[in-house]
Design a protein around this motif. Structure first.
Motif, short mmCIF file in Angstrom:
data_model
loop_
_atom_site.label_atom_id
_atom_site.label_comp_id
_atom_site.label_asym_id
_atom_site.label_seq_id
_atom_site.Cartn_x
_atom_site.Cartn_y
_atom_site.Cartn_z
N GLN A 1 39.56 13.13 -1.20
CA GLN A 1 40.58 12.36 -1.90
C GLN A 1 41.51 13.28 -2.66
N TRP A 2 42.68 12.74 -3.03
CA TRP A 2 43.59 13.44 -3.93
C TRP A 2 43.17 13.12 -5.35
N GLU A 3 43.09 14.14 -6.18
CA GLU A 3 42.68 13.95 -7.56
C GLU A 3 43.87 13.90 -8.51
N GLY A 4 43.63 13.39 -9.70
CA GLY A 4 44.64 13.40 -10.74
C GLY A 4 45.64 12.26 -10.69
N TYR B 1 35.63 7.31 -2.19
CA TYR B 1 36.40 8.00 -3.23
C TYR B 1 35.83 7.55 -4.57
N ASN C 1 36.56 7.34 -9.13
CA ASN C 1 37.47 7.47 -10.26
C ASN C 1 36.68 7.48 -11.56
N SER D 1 41.77 9.27 -10.59
CA SER D 1 40.98 9.71 -9.43
C SER D 1 40.44 11.11 -9.70
N VAL D 2 39.13 11.25 -9.60
CA VAL D 2 38.46 12.54 -9.78
C VAL D 2 37.40 12.68 -8.69
N ARG D 3 36.94 13.90 -8.50
CA ARG D 3 35.89 14.17 -7.51
C ARG D 3 34.75 14.89 -8.19
N ASP D 4 33.59 14.26 -8.25
CA ASP D 4 32.39 14.87 -8.82
C ASP D 4 31.27 14.68 -7.81
N CYS E 1 45.23 7.66 -3.46
CA CYS E 1 44.46 8.92 -3.41
C CYS E 1 44.00 9.23 -1.99
N TYR F 1 31.91 6.45 -14.43
CA TYR F 1 32.43 6.83 -13.11
C TYR F 1 32.13 5.71 -12.11
#
Length: 393
Positions: free
Chosen positions: A326-329, A228, A230, A248-251, A303, A212
């Protein structure tokens, strides 16, 4: 918003072009420079492009070049560095360059530390951030002293990858050299020793999808202005390389770990902080920090967290509203690198053509391709495929 102050971008790789295009979309005038070979591949119609002296081998010439360029502006332009070599150069000459340009970097000691992997891991240990076990190899005698403590396989890597890369041939260079046993370690240590100081690093189990990357911008007062993250899907080369495809992911755990570490360090400016989730215990292990915008800058735009633009607004005194969601995916793909990575995985029986094509589906942006500026994509693709052909001979 004021967009009349110029920007100067040092780098014409996919990183620099991502910065250029972000600013150009806001109608900001951009000048972009790189050394001759990279300029020929990366020159883009979205900026006034040119050749500049090399930040490693022509330091005096580059400083003179930037001073003369800076003197031409009525208002100091915003300065961006798209590679570690340019970051290091700006950091070393920050007192002079700050008379002509606007930029924000962490303290020089921090910039030096993140470019020296040995010092980078020292920072993590001092701040109680979990990281792989590392050994710096001082000489052959010391290698023999520690060889029984090493768990194989492990990674042999340069302490300073930037300086190492400049000394070694393209065919011999690897970001990380996997070593399977003690005899191989002795052999490869002697092979790579002439090109720079070396270190050993524990391999954290898990494939690319366990990695990540958190991108951040902290202003002068250490306010978090943009963040942001990813997740890697493919790397180039496959095992230990730079991003070829990410999503793009959010953790929140990953973001909190990165933001907390950078805050402890007082790491102003732009940063990329990378972690890998250890498959043995599920713990996030720190991998590295870079004090610049990342290769995936175009994903930053897609994103909804445009770090290059937030940096511009902040450095021109326009106090941007922080963007921390952020926008994910959304996928980012460097198509030619992803294709070469696929070829290497297919040769090892790890991926089929159908599986690779399936992975390209969904909402995505390409690292370089744009219909209104296709040549950087075409030149980069040709260059990569030519290198692949030469390496296979």
């Amino acid at each position: 918003m004021r967009h009349d102050i110029h920007a100067v971008v040092l780098d014409l790789s996919a990183t620099g072009i991502g910065i250029v295009r972000s600013l150009k979309e806001k109608k900001i005038n951009v000048l972009a420079y790189d050394v001759e070979g990279k300029y020929e591949i990366g020159k883009t119609r979205h900026a006034n492009c040119g050749i500049c002296p090399n930040p490693i081998t022509e330091r005096k010439e580059l400083l003179k070049f930037l001073i003369q360029l800076g003197e031409k502006f009525s208002e100091s332009p915003v300065l961006y560095a798209g590679s570690d070599d340019f970051v290091h150069f700006i950091s070393n000459h920050r007192n002079i360059l700050s008379r002509y340009y606007r930029f924000l970097l962490p303290a020089k000691s921090l910039v030096d530390a993140v470019l020296d992997k040995r010092l980078t891991y020292d920072l993590a240990v001092k701040n109680n951030v979990p990281c792989p076990k590392v050994f710096t190899i001082y000489d052959e005698e010391y290698l023999e002293e520690i060889i029984d403590e090493i768990t194989f396989p492990c990674i042999l890597k340069p302490v300073n990858s930037s300086a190492f890369r400049k000394r070694i041939s393209h065919r011999l260079y690897k970001k990380a050299i996997v070593v399977e046993k003690a005899s191989e370690l002795r052999e490869k240590y002697l092979l790579y020793l002439p090109y720079g100081e070396l270190m050993l690093q524990e391999i954290i189990p898990g494939d690319e999808t366990c990695i990540y990357s958190v991108k951040t911008f902290f202003d002068e007062q250490m306010n978090l202005i943009g963040v942001y993250m990813n997740q890697k899907i493919h790397q180039f080369p496959p095992d230990f390389g730079s991003s070829a495809m990410v999503v793009s992911v959010r953790d929140e755990e990953v973001i909190q770990k990165a933001v907390s570490f950078l805050s402890q360090l007082q790491f102003k400016g732009l940063a990329i902080t990378e972690f890998k989730r250890d498959q043995r215990d599920g713990e996030l292990k720190f991998i590295e920090i870079n004090s610049r915008i990342g290769l995936t800058q175009r994903l930053s735009i897609a994103c909804g967290v445009d770090l290059a633009y937030l940096y511009y607004l902040s450095l021109t005194g326009q106090n941007p509203t922080p963007v921390t969601s952020q926008w994910e995916g959304v996928k980012w793909v460097y198509l030619v690198r992803d294709f070469i990575s696929f070829l290497q995985k297919r040769s090892r029986g790890e991926m089929t053509f159908g599986k690779w094509i399936e992975g390209l589906k969904g909402k995505k942006v390409e690292a370089l391709f744009r219909w209104d500026d296709p040549l950087p994509f075409l030149r980069s693709t040709i260059s990569h495929l030519r290198n692949l052909s030469h390496n296979n001979k």
